[in-house]
Design a protein around this motif. Sequence first.
Motif, PDB file in Angstrom:
ATOM      1  N   LEU C   8      29.880  57.854  31.180  1.00 52.59           N
ATOM      2  CA  LEU C   8      28.812  57.996  30.191  1.00 52.59           C
ATOM      3  C   LEU C   8      28.754  56.731  29.351  1.00 52.59           C
ATOM      4  CD1 LEU C   8      30.946  58.656  27.844  1.00 52.59           C
ATOM      5  CD2 LEU C   8      30.511  61.005  28.411  1.00 52.59           C
ATOM      6  N   THR C   9      27.694  56.570  28.605  1.00 44.09           N
ATOM      7  CA  THR C   9      27.581  55.376  27.773  1.00 44.09           C
ATOM      8  C   THR C   9      28.490  55.496  26.548  1.00 44.09           C
ATOM      9  OG1 THR C   9      25.594  56.420  26.910  1.00 44.09           O
ATOM     10  CG2 THR C   9      25.289  54.634  28.463  1.00 44.09           C
ATOM     11  N   ARG C  10      28.973  54.355  26.087  1.00 39.71           N
ATOM     12  CA  ARG C  10      29.861  54.293  24.929  1.00 39.71           C
ATOM     13  C   ARG C  10      29.007  54.398  23.668  1.00 39.71           C
ATOM     14  NH1 ARG C  10      34.685  51.888  25.455  1.00 39.71           N
ATOM     15  NH2 ARG C  10      33.920  50.479  27.061  1.00 39.71           N
ATOM     16  N   ASP C  48      29.434  50.332  28.303  1.00 32.68           N
ATOM     17  CA  ASP C  48      28.568  49.726  27.279  1.00 32.68           C
ATOM     18  C   ASP C  48      27.098  49.935  27.647  1.00 32.68           C
ATOM     19  OD1 ASP C  48      30.774  48.866  25.899  1.00 32.68           O
ATOM     20  OD2 ASP C  48      30.731  46.843  26.729  1.00 32.68           O
ATOM     21  N   THR C  49      26.256  50.094  26.621  1.00 29.66           N
ATOM     22  CA  THR C  49      24.844  50.357  26.901  1.00 29.66           C
ATOM     23  C   THR C  49      24.150  49.166  27.575  1.00 29.66           C
ATOM     24  OG1 THR C  49      24.304  49.772  24.626  1.00 29.66           O
ATOM     25  CG2 THR C  49      24.546  52.119  25.111  1.00 29.66           C
ATOM     26  N   VAL C  59      19.961  50.503  29.200  1.00 26.19           N
ATOM     27  CA  VAL C  59      20.013  51.530  28.160  1.00 26.19           C
ATOM     28  C   VAL C  59      19.971  50.903  26.765  1.00 26.19           C
ATOM     29  CG1 VAL C  59      21.430  53.357  27.132  1.00 26.19           C
ATOM     30  CG2 VAL C  59      21.124  53.260  29.617  1.00 26.19           C
ATOM     31  N   SER C  60      20.633  49.762  26.578  1.00 25.62           N
ATOM     32  CA  SER C  60      20.623  49.133  25.242  1.00 25.62           C
ATOM     33  C   SER C  60      19.202  48.760  24.822  1.00 25.62           C
ATOM     34  CB  SER C  60      21.532  47.903  25.220  1.00 25.62           C
ATOM     35  OG  SER C  60      21.114  46.951  26.174  1.00 25.62           O
TER      36      SER C  60
ATOM     37  N   LYS F  18      22.808  40.958  33.370  1.00 27.41           N
ATOM     38  CA  LYS F  18      22.975  42.400  33.621  1.00 27.41           C
ATOM     39  C   LYS F  18      21.596  43.052  33.802  1.00 27.41           C
ATOM     40  CE  LYS F  18      27.294  42.580  31.025  1.00 27.41           C
ATOM     41  NZ  LYS F  18      27.959  43.004  29.772  1.00 27.41           N
ATOM     42  N   GLN F  19      20.661  42.664  32.962  1.00 29.93           N
ATOM     43  CA  GLN F  19      19.293  43.188  33.092  1.00 29.93           C
ATOM     44  C   GLN F  19      18.729  42.835  34.484  1.00 29.93           C
ATOM     45  OE1 GLN F  19      16.870  45.317  32.341  1.00 29.93           O
ATOM     46  NE2 GLN F  19      16.167  44.561  30.355  1.00 29.93           N
TER      47      GLN F  19
END
Lengths: 74, 74, 74, 74, 74, 74
Positions: C8-10, C48-49, C59-60, F18-19
Amino acid sequence: MPYIKIELTREDVTREKKQQLIKGVTNLIMEVLNKDPLLTHVVIQEIDTDNWGYNNEQVSVMREQGISSDIKKA
Amino acid sequence: MPYIKIELTREDVTREKKQQLIKGVTNLIMEVLNKDPLLTHVVIQEIDTDNWGYNNEQVSVMREQGISSDIKKA
Amino acid sequence: MPYIKIELTREDVTREKKQQLIKGVTNLIMEVLNKDPLLTHVVIQEIDTDNWGYNNEQVSVMREQGISSDIKKA
Amino acid sequence: MPYIKIELTREDVTREKKQQLIKGVTNLIMEVLNKDPLLTHVVIQEIDTDNWGYNNEQVSVMREQGISSDIKKA
Amino acid sequence: MPYIKIELTREDVTREKKQQLIKGVTNLIMEVLNKDPLLTHVVIQEIDTDNWGYNNEQVSVMREQGISSDIKKA
Amino acid sequence: MPYIKIELTREDVTREKKQQLIKGVTNLIMEVLNKDPLLTHVVIQEIDTDNWGYNNEQVSVMREQGISSDIKKA
């Protein structure tokens, strides 16, 4: 507590060789990390040669071309 | 967004039990983390008993010796 | 013997929530599969997101845009 | 050195499509990260539709209900 | 071609012990499977003790209670 | 529904790279498998160079010796 996953191609890995991998890894974990073997889980996952690639090629294609992944002889 | 992998030995896990695992884990993730179930993926991976070891032994060998992994009765 | 990995995301998952996930999954495995809890290992991996993407987006970046992964309210 | 695992449901993924996935991922890693392809391993893992769930449902049940995971047409 | 993942709790595993694990596993794979070591990748993943559970308990809680995962002395 | 894990060493992989990995993999999955991107999850896992080994050596040691994993120039 360690969990170890070994992924390799499905190419005639016998039950005896799997037993050797399980015992070899468990003993290594005992020697290096002193972990209780009851807590060490080893999972072997065999992958079809169509489903593994490296060097930008499918392993099944390499095998058809006579390319193995064995130790190179000197 | 959570991804959950459940690895267990291939020993008569029925379709219904797999359904129970999927729903049980998804609901747990909803309750504890409040995550949208559309984003929760649950993957069950069954492993042959020759390919899993713990306590420094292959599970298939344990089964031949009558050793189960079931809950111990009091 | 089951091994369960939860990824899962942090994003602020407390120690108590991790404890709930571990106990929830272990109990589910006991109920559905009747497995000895001593053999059930649950591993939570926080990502990490920046390192998770779905719907073709990081996600970030979604979080910066105010998009959550929470349960949608009716 | 990168290792990439692709997990998807076992639904008629041909050998050619697997080849495309292996080459596509390896080339992406070369372009973005400049990594030697000899060191890039790609593993495709096919999962039975009984063994994958999302949106709180087993994929095999969704398929019986005519629900696909394909791109939605506009 | 084998890929091996070792997951363990983050509890003072030194760089030297990691080196021993990498070499020990690679040599085991050479001995049992005759695989070219250039193709054998070993990845060690350390997990916080809050994030690992077995026996229906968080490892960090076990450690606070003085319960180790070490080999039991006779 | 596909889930893709990319494991690589933690060596200055920027948010932008990453993106690019997330979008590159998602698009590949759309092109080859026609999957709804909402269901495609991509996870990037960075591993310390002390924790990865190949060719029977720790990557951090290789780096100290000036050995990179980059594409070899012709």
